[in-house]
Design a protein around this motif. Structure first.
Motif, PDB file in Angstrom:
ATOM      1  N   SER A 191       1.276  -0.926  -0.283  1.00 21.99           N
ATOM      2  CA  SER A 191      -0.325   0.165  -0.243  1.00 21.99           C
ATOM      3  C   SER A 191       1.251   1.471  -0.220  1.00 21.99           C
ATOM      4  N   ILE A 192       1.908   1.425   0.312  1.00 21.25           N
ATOM      5  CA  ILE A 192       2.178   2.217   0.632  1.00 21.25           C
ATOM      6  C   ILE A 192       3.641   2.547  -0.187  1.00 21.25           C
ATOM      7  N   LEU A 193       3.839   2.026  -1.470  1.00 24.39           N
ATOM      8  CA  LEU A 193       4.714   1.490  -2.055  1.00 24.39           C
ATOM      9  C   LEU A 193       4.450   2.190  -3.286  1.00 24.39           C
ATOM     10  N   PHE A 194       2.517   1.416  -3.693  1.00 26.62           N
ATOM     11  CA  PHE A 194       2.175   2.011  -4.639  1.00 26.62           C
ATOM     12  C   PHE A 194       1.602   3.793  -3.700  1.00 26.62           C
ATOM     13  N   TRP A 195       1.278   3.878  -3.488  1.00 25.07           N
ATOM     14  CA  TRP A 195       1.481   5.175  -2.844  1.00 25.07           C
ATOM     15  C   TRP A 195       1.657   6.254  -3.255  1.00 25.07           C
ATOM     16  N   LEU A 196       3.432   5.913  -3.279  1.00 23.70           N
ATOM     17  CA  LEU A 196       4.608   5.787  -3.324  1.00 23.70           C
ATOM     18  C   LEU A 196       4.574   6.670  -4.421  1.00 23.70           C
ATOM     19  N   GLY A 197       4.437   5.299  -5.453  1.00 22.42           N
ATOM     20  CA  GLY A 197       4.403   5.398  -7.130  1.00 22.42           C
ATOM     21  C   GLY A 197       3.581   6.283  -7.813  1.00 22.42           C
ATOM     22  N   ARG A 198       2.627   5.907  -7.328  1.00 24.36           N
ATOM     23  CA  ARG A 198       1.389   7.130  -7.567  1.00 24.36           C
ATOM     24  C   ARG A 198       1.883   8.240  -7.130  1.00 24.36           C
ATOM     25  N   ALA A 226       8.718   7.372 -17.118  1.00 23.97           N
ATOM     26  CA  ALA A 226       9.182   7.151 -15.774  1.00 23.97           C
ATOM     27  C   ALA A 226       8.036   6.690 -14.982  1.00 23.97           C
ATOM     28  N   GLU A 227       7.226   6.848 -15.364  1.00 18.86           N
ATOM     29  CA  GLU A 227       5.662   5.128 -14.517  1.00 18.86           C
ATOM     30  C   GLU A 227       6.018   3.866 -15.091  1.00 18.86           C
ATOM     31  N   LEU A 228       6.236   3.397 -16.153  1.00 19.92           N
ATOM     32  CA  LEU A 228       7.226   2.105 -15.823  1.00 19.92           C
ATOM     33  C   LEU A 228       7.885   1.810 -14.594  1.00 19.92           C
ATOM     34  N   ALA A 229       9.386   2.889 -15.373  1.00 25.12           N
ATOM     35  CA  ALA A 229      10.565   2.756 -14.101  1.00 25.12           C
ATOM     36  C   ALA A 229       9.733   3.097 -12.929  1.00 25.12           C
ATOM     37  N   TYR A 231       6.849   2.027 -11.011  1.00 33.60           N
ATOM     38  CA  TYR A 231       6.204   1.188 -10.337  1.00 33.60           C
ATOM     39  C   TYR A 231       7.084  -0.070 -10.794  1.00 33.60           C
ATOM     40  N   GLY A 232       7.795  -0.220 -11.504  1.00 35.03           N
ATOM     41  CA  GLY A 232       8.534  -1.816 -12.228  1.00 35.03           C
ATOM     42  C   GLY A 232       9.759  -1.661 -10.158  1.00 35.03           C
ATOM     43  N   ILE A 233      10.427  -0.553 -10.537  1.00 40.27           N
ATOM     44  CA  ILE A 233      10.973  -0.063  -8.598  1.00 40.27           C
ATOM     45  C   ILE A 233       9.665  -0.786  -7.609  1.00 40.27           C
ATOM     46  N   ALA A 234       9.167  -0.234  -7.960  1.00 41.92           N
ATOM     47  CA  ALA A 234       7.941  -0.518  -6.109  1.00 41.92           C
ATOM     48  C   ALA A 234       7.644  -1.696  -6.840  1.00 41.92           C
TER      49      ALA A 234
END
Length: 441
Positions: A191-198, A226-229, A231-234
């Motif tokens: 949850s935290i990672l993908f919120w940070l990703g968004r 940038a979006e792919l990078a 969310y990929g890192i997340a």
């Protein structure tokens, strides 16, 4: 206090055991002079923090509040720090209590009560953080569901016990087993990672959109990359946190490849077509295009899979990227290039047609949206019709004749008024009817 709970469920016995331990601790505190001195220090720390906060908070708010018209990096940092001012009271109380704890342990050799007070002050800070500081809806829900229960367990001294129990409890999914703690940790981290990703993706997108010197297609490509990078890192971080080895992704990748081969060919084609469109820059946001089937509109948004086209009647139509690669597409905008339009009209056969071109070109040239380059307006004789002489005026504009750009209508009014002012008649349709008398009639 002796209660026979041997016939009760295990969870009741466990809870009763914890309650009994808590009661014994409370009794010890109530009967201990050292504990009462620590309660007094806690009260004194809270009072001192309240008095100091009352004096410091107005000064901090005045210092951290930037002028309304300032939006630079420093002003943004000040606004960011300003939202944390409500945490001043519990954090000061925690600081004073930490100082008092050192004094109490040195004097009495015990600091259990004051340590409990420190944890309570942190719980109060967490409540203020969730209730007053955090404004994002998702983070607020995350704080209420996860942060506050965790801080409550920490304040009561039960966090280590609950964590150990969750680590011992396992959940089986077929042949794979996870501990409950691993599942909870994965949900929280995800949850935290993908919120940070968004959030990071939104900030990156806003920054790239501000780069006016970049071509629109390059901006879109940079945003997608940038979006792919991000969310990929997340995703990779989440796999590492949960404990899933990255080598297992090879199996997942093989399954995805099989899926693409059997059922996801169209989706993969649209994604690849989207990358090609961004690289070539032949169609981008703001272009007015017409597809091979006659559908026309303005591109208002691009996604990885499709483009969203808005027609002039307000409909949003999702067009797969593949259509822009495999079919014929007419781009009327082409990054803002001009287009040639024409307006046809007739004049009477009684007119001196040598005057018409100069009158019409001079009148149309006064239209503010009509261009003089690549060519000025040009009035041409097209033919001799049944009712009058056919003319057409050609002119260049930035745009197309539809929607908010009603060039054809405006030029038509200009032609009408120019011909009327010059005394030139616009003919009505004429028909000649010849009556012949039958022989011998």
């Amino acid at each position: 206090m002796n209660l026979d709970l041997s016939n009760q469920p295990q969870i009741v016995q466990t809870v009763a055991g914890y309650a009994l331990q808590g009661w014994e601790i409370a009794q010890g505190w109530l009967l201990s002079p050292a504990a009462w001195s620590q309660f007094g220090l806690l009260a004194l720390a809270w009072l001192a923090a309240w008095v100091l906060t009352k004096r410091l908070r107005p000064l901090l708010e005045a210092l951290l509040t930037p002028p309304a018209d300032k939006h630079g990096l420093f002003a943004t940092a000040r606004r960011f720090l300003l939202v944390f001012v409500p945490l001043l009271l519990p954090l000061l109380a925690f600081l004073f209590t930490a100082v008092g704890e050192q004094f109490t342990r040195a004097l009495f050799g015990s600091g259990a009560v004051i340590a409990f007070g420190k944890r309570v002050f942190l719980f109060i800070a967490a409540r203020i953080l969730v209730g007053e500081v955090i404004t994002d809806g998702f983070l607020k829900v995350l704080g209420r569901v996860i942060l506050l229960p965790v801080m409550a367990l920490y304040a009561l001294g039960l966090l280590d016990i609950v964590t150990a129990r969750l680590n011992e409890t396992t959940v089986a999914l077929g042949n794979i087993e996870f501990t409950v703690m691993a599942v909870i940790r994965g949900l929280i981290a995800g949850s935290i990672l993908f919120w940070l990703g968004r959030w990071s993706n939104d900030q990156t997108t806003g920054f790239i959109h501000k780069q006016a010197e970049m071509p629109p297609a390059t901006r879109q490509l940079a945003i997608k990359a940038a979006e792919l990078a991000i969310y990929g890192i997340a995703f990779l971080l989440l796999m590492n946190i949960v404990g899933i080895p990255l080598t297992s992704l090879a199996v997942i990748g093989g399954a995805v490849g099989v899926g693409i081969g059997f059922g996801l060919q169209q989706i993969a084609s649209n994604y690849i077509s989207g990358v090609i469109l961004l690289l070539e820059g032949q169609v981008t946001v703001g272009d007015y295009v017409e597809l091979d089937d006659g559908l026309a509109g303005t591109i208002v948004k691009t996604t990885a899979r499709s483009m969203i086209m808005e027609t002039f009647d307000g409909r949003w139509i999702v067009v797969p990227n593949e259509h822009f690669i495999t079919t014929r597409v007419t781009n009327y905008s082409d990054q803002g290039s001009s287009n040639r339009l024409e307006f046809a009209f007739q004049v009477s056969y009684d007119t001196d047609i040598n005057r018409v071109p100069d009158i019409i070109t001079a009148a149309v040239s006064k239209h503010p949206k009509v261009l003089q380059s690549p060519e000025p307006p040009d009035c041409e004789l097209r033919g001799f019709g049944e009712s009058g002489v056919d003319f057409a005026v050609e002119f260049w504009v930035n745009g197309i004749d539809d929607g908010k750009h009603k060039y054809g209508s405006e030029v038509g009014f200009i032609v009408w008024n120019a011909l009327k002012d010059a005394g030139i008649e616009i003919p009505y349709p004429h028909r000649v009817v010849e009556l012949r008398q039958a022989p011998g009639a």
